[in-house]
Design a protein around this motif. Structure first.
Motif, PDB file in Angstrom:
ATOM      1  N   VAL A 115       0.874  -1.166   0.000  1.00  0.00           N
ATOM      2  CA  VAL A 115       0.000   0.000   0.000  1.00  0.00           C
ATOM      3  C   VAL A 115       0.912   1.216   0.000  1.00  0.00           C
ATOM      4  O   VAL A 115       1.851   1.299   0.793  1.00  0.00           O
ATOM      5  N   THR A 116       0.650   2.139  -0.928  1.00  0.00           N
ATOM      6  CA  THR A 116       1.407   3.380  -0.985  1.00  0.00           C
ATOM      7  C   THR A 116       0.447   4.539  -0.813  1.00  0.00           C
ATOM      8  O   THR A 116      -0.620   4.557  -1.429  1.00  0.00           O
ATOM      9  N   ASP A 117       0.808   5.488   0.035  1.00  0.00           N
ATOM     10  CA  ASP A 117       0.067   6.747   0.150  1.00  0.00           C
ATOM     11  C   ASP A 117       0.683   7.709  -0.848  1.00  0.00           C
ATOM     12  O   ASP A 117       1.872   8.029  -0.756  1.00  0.00           O
ATOM     13  N   TRP A 118      -0.122   8.150  -1.816  1.00  0.00           N
ATOM     14  CA  TRP A 118       0.324   9.069  -2.854  1.00  0.00           C
ATOM     15  C   TRP A 118      -0.323  10.427  -2.643  1.00  0.00           C
ATOM     16  O   TRP A 118      -1.466  10.518  -2.200  1.00  0.00           O
ATOM     17  N   CYS A 119       0.399  11.472  -3.007  1.00  0.00           N
ATOM     18  CA  CYS A 119      -0.106  12.841  -2.916  1.00  0.00           C
ATOM     19  C   CYS A 119       0.027  13.502  -4.290  1.00  0.00           C
ATOM     20  O   CYS A 119       1.118  13.507  -4.873  1.00  0.00           O
ATOM     21  N   LEU A 120      -1.082  14.051  -4.796  1.00  0.00           N
ATOM     22  CA  LEU A 120      -1.068  14.781  -6.055  1.00  0.00           C
ATOM     23  C   LEU A 120      -0.499  16.170  -5.811  1.00  0.00           C
ATOM     24  O   LEU A 120      -0.920  16.857  -4.877  1.00  0.00           O
ATOM     25  N   VAL A 121       0.464  16.558  -6.643  1.00  0.00           N
ATOM     26  CA  VAL A 121       1.054  17.889  -6.514  1.00  0.00           C
ATOM     27  C   VAL A 121       1.059  18.589  -7.870  1.00  0.00           C
ATOM     28  O   VAL A 121       1.075  17.946  -8.921  1.00  0.00           O
ATOM     29  N   ASP A 122       1.036  19.901  -7.815  1.00  0.00           N
ATOM     30  CA  ASP A 122       1.204  20.722  -9.001  1.00  0.00           C
ATOM     31  C   ASP A 122       2.638  20.501  -9.479  1.00  0.00           C
ATOM     32  O   ASP A 122       3.583  20.632  -8.704  1.00  0.00           O
ATOM     33  N   ALA A 123       2.820  20.152 -10.754  1.00  0.00           N
ATOM     34  CA  ALA A 123       4.153  19.816 -11.269  1.00  0.00           C
ATOM     35  C   ALA A 123       5.116  20.996 -11.251  1.00  0.00           C
ATOM     36  O   ALA A 123       6.327  20.797 -11.197  1.00  0.00           O
ATOM     37  N   THR A 124       4.601  22.208 -11.262  1.00  0.00           N
ATOM     38  CA  THR A 124       5.463  23.388 -11.255  1.00  0.00           C
ATOM     39  C   THR A 124       5.851  23.799  -9.840  1.00  0.00           C
ATOM     40  O   THR A 124       7.030  24.001  -9.544  1.00  0.00           O
ATOM     41  N   THR A 125       4.864  23.885  -8.962  1.00  0.00           N
ATOM     42  CA  THR A 125       5.119  24.381  -7.606  1.00  0.00           C
ATOM     43  C   THR A 125       5.426  23.269  -6.610  1.00  0.00           C
ATOM     44  O   THR A 125       5.953  23.537  -5.535  1.00  0.00           O
ATOM     45  N   LEU A 126       5.044  22.033  -6.956  1.00  0.00           N
ATOM     46  CA  LEU A 126       5.141  20.861  -6.075  1.00  0.00           C
ATOM     47  C   LEU A 126       4.289  21.012  -4.815  1.00  0.00           C
ATOM     48  O   LEU A 126       4.510  20.328  -3.821  1.00  0.00           O
ATOM     49  N   ARG A 127       3.292  21.873  -4.878  1.00  0.00           N
ATOM     50  CA  ARG A 127       2.358  22.028  -3.766  1.00  0.00           C
ATOM     51  C   ARG A 127       1.216  21.031  -3.934  1.00  0.00           C
ATOM     52  O   ARG A 127       0.746  20.788  -5.055  1.00  0.00           O
ATOM     53  N   PRO A 128       0.744  20.450  -2.831  1.00  0.00           N
ATOM     54  CA  PRO A 128      -0.379  19.506  -2.910  1.00  0.00           C
ATOM     55  C   PRO A 128      -1.610  20.145  -3.548  1.00  0.00           C
ATOM     56  O   PRO A 128      -1.853  21.344  -3.405  1.00  0.00           O
ATOM     57  N   HIS A 129      -2.370  19.312  -4.260  1.00  0.00           N
ATOM     58  CA  HIS A 129      -3.590  19.768  -4.925  1.00  0.00           C
ATOM     59  C   HIS A 129      -4.670  18.713  -4.738  1.00  0.00           C
ATOM     60  O   HIS A 129      -4.421  17.531  -4.953  1.00  0.00           O
ATOM     61  N   ARG A 130      -5.857  19.162  -4.364  1.00  0.00           N
ATOM     62  CA  ARG A 130      -6.990  18.242  -4.204  1.00  0.00           C
ATOM     63  C   ARG A 130      -7.188  17.470  -5.505  1.00  0.00           C
ATOM     64  O   ARG A 130      -7.133  18.040  -6.598  1.00  0.00           O
ATOM     65  N   ILE A 131      -7.427  16.170  -5.401  1.00  0.00           N
ATOM     66  CA  ILE A 131      -7.627  15.331  -6.575  1.00  0.00           C
ATOM     67  C   ILE A 131      -8.964  15.703  -7.216  1.00  0.00           C
ATOM     68  O   ILE A 131     -10.013  15.580  -6.577  1.00  0.00           O
ATOM     69  N   PRO A 132      -8.942  16.181  -8.467  1.00  0.00           N
ATOM     70  CA  PRO A 132     -10.189  16.544  -9.134  1.00  0.00           C
ATOM     71  C   PRO A 132     -11.064  15.307  -9.377  1.00  0.00           C
ATOM     72  O   PRO A 132     -10.538  14.234  -9.701  1.00  0.00           O
ATOM     73  N   PRO A 133     -12.372  15.445  -9.224  1.00  0.00           N
ATOM     74  CA  PRO A 133     -13.270  14.291  -9.439  1.00  0.00           C
ATOM     75  C   PRO A 133     -13.097  13.645 -10.812  1.00  0.00           C
ATOM     76  O   PRO A 133     -13.153  12.429 -10.931  1.00  0.00           O
ATOM     77  N   GLU A 134     -12.863  14.449 -11.850  1.00  0.00           N
ATOM     78  CA  GLU A 134     -12.711  13.887 -13.194  1.00  0.00           C
ATOM     79  C   GLU A 134     -11.443  13.042 -13.328  1.00  0.00           C
ATOM     80  O   GLU A 134     -11.334  12.220 -14.233  1.00  0.00           O
ATOM     81  N   MET A 135     -10.518  13.197 -12.421  1.00  0.00           N
ATOM     82  CA  MET A 135      -9.305  12.400 -12.456  1.00  0.00           C
ATOM     83  C   MET A 135      -9.550  10.983 -11.920  1.00  0.00           C
ATOM     84  O   MET A 135      -8.792  10.065 -12.198  1.00  0.00           O
ATOM     85  N   LEU A 136     -10.624  10.804 -11.181  1.00  0.00           N
ATOM     86  CA  LEU A 136     -10.903   9.489 -10.600  1.00  0.00           C
ATOM     87  C   LEU A 136     -11.700   8.570 -11.524  1.00  0.00           C
ATOM     88  O   LEU A 136     -11.608   7.353 -11.398  1.00  0.00           O
ATOM     89  N   ALA A 137     -12.461   9.142 -12.432  1.00  0.00           N
ATOM     90  CA  ALA A 137     -13.348   8.337 -13.284  1.00  0.00           C
ATOM     91  C   ALA A 137     -12.642   7.160 -13.973  1.00  0.00           C
ATOM     92  O   ALA A 137     -13.178   6.059 -13.975  1.00  0.00           O
ATOM     93  N   PRO A 138     -11.440   7.334 -14.546  1.00  0.00           N
ATOM     94  CA  PRO A 138     -10.794   6.193 -15.201  1.00  0.00           C
ATOM     95  C   PRO A 138     -10.403   5.056 -14.250  1.00  0.00           C
ATOM     96  O   PRO A 138     -10.160   3.943 -14.698  1.00  0.00           O
ATOM     97  N   PHE A 139     -10.335   5.334 -12.956  1.00  0.00           N
ATOM     98  CA  PHE A 139      -9.954   4.308 -11.993  1.00  0.00           C
ATOM     99  C   PHE A 139     -11.145   3.564 -11.399  1.00  0.00           C
ATOM    100  O   PHE A 139     -10.990   2.662 -10.593  1.00  0.00           O
ATOM    101  N   GLU A 140     -12.353   3.978 -11.796  1.00  0.00           N
ATOM    102  CA  GLU A 140     -13.579   3.363 -11.277  1.00  0.00           C
ATOM    103  C   GLU A 140     -14.244   2.542 -12.356  1.00  0.00           C
ATOM    104  O   GLU A 140     -14.039   2.767 -13.538  1.00  0.00           O
ATOM    105  N   HIS A 141     -15.067   1.596 -11.928  1.00  0.00           N
ATOM    106  CA  HIS A 141     -15.875   0.813 -12.891  1.00  0.00           C
ATOM    107  C   HIS A 141     -17.084   1.601 -13.277  1.00  0.00           C
ATOM    108  O   HIS A 141     -17.667   2.322 -12.579  1.00  0.00           O
TER     109      HIS A 141
END
Length: 141
Positions: A115-141
């Motif tokens: 199990v890995t805890d992953w954190c989404l970050v802005d690639a430029t600032t490396l600041r954490p960013h809330r995972i957008p709902p549209e980013m989850l759709a491909p991972f769901e059935h």
């Protein structure tokens, strides 16, 4: 205490990545070294992300691993064939989510799980960013 065996959730899409055993993966005990498993957790997570999003969709983002936890059940030998990583994600919690991984041998036996805890970050600032709902759709059935 008995370890809980990870099984994919029915509401999650499962991604499978074949793994290759290389000579440099084998330790003095004659099986895949534990450090290799950490690399495989990273590799399957990255491959799953790349398989679901185009380069331009991934470009603004990066993922940072915050924690890895691995349970080992049986060794993987140097001549093992058909080894694979099976992965799926958990529920988002702000900028974070858990990624679950099973490492199985060619017969489908569970060799390790992680199990890995992953954190989404802005690639430029490396600041954490809330995972957008549209980013989850491909991972769901």
């Amino acid at each position: 205490m008995a370890r809980v065996i990870l099984e994919p959730r029915e509401d999650r899409a499962v991604f499978v990545l074949p793994l290759t055993i290389r000579p440099e993966h084998i330790d003095e005990n004659g099986h895949v070294n534990n450090v290799v498993y950490v690399g495989w957790l990273q590799e399957v997570g990255t491959a799953h992300w790349a398989a679901n999003f185009e380069t331009d969709q991934r470009a603004p983002w990066s993922w940072v691993a915050l924690r890895h936890e691995i349970d080992y059940f049986r060794p993987i030998r140097p001549d093992a064939a058909g080894v694979r990583a099976v992965t799926w994600v958990g529920d988002p919690q702000g900028p974070r989510f858990k990624r679950y991984v099973r490492i199985e041998d060619g017969e489908g036996n569970l060799c390790a799980q992680g199990v890995t805890d992953w954190c989404l970050v802005d690639a430029t600032t490396l600041r954490p960013h809330r995972i957008p709902p549209e980013m989850l759709a491909p991972f769901e059935h």
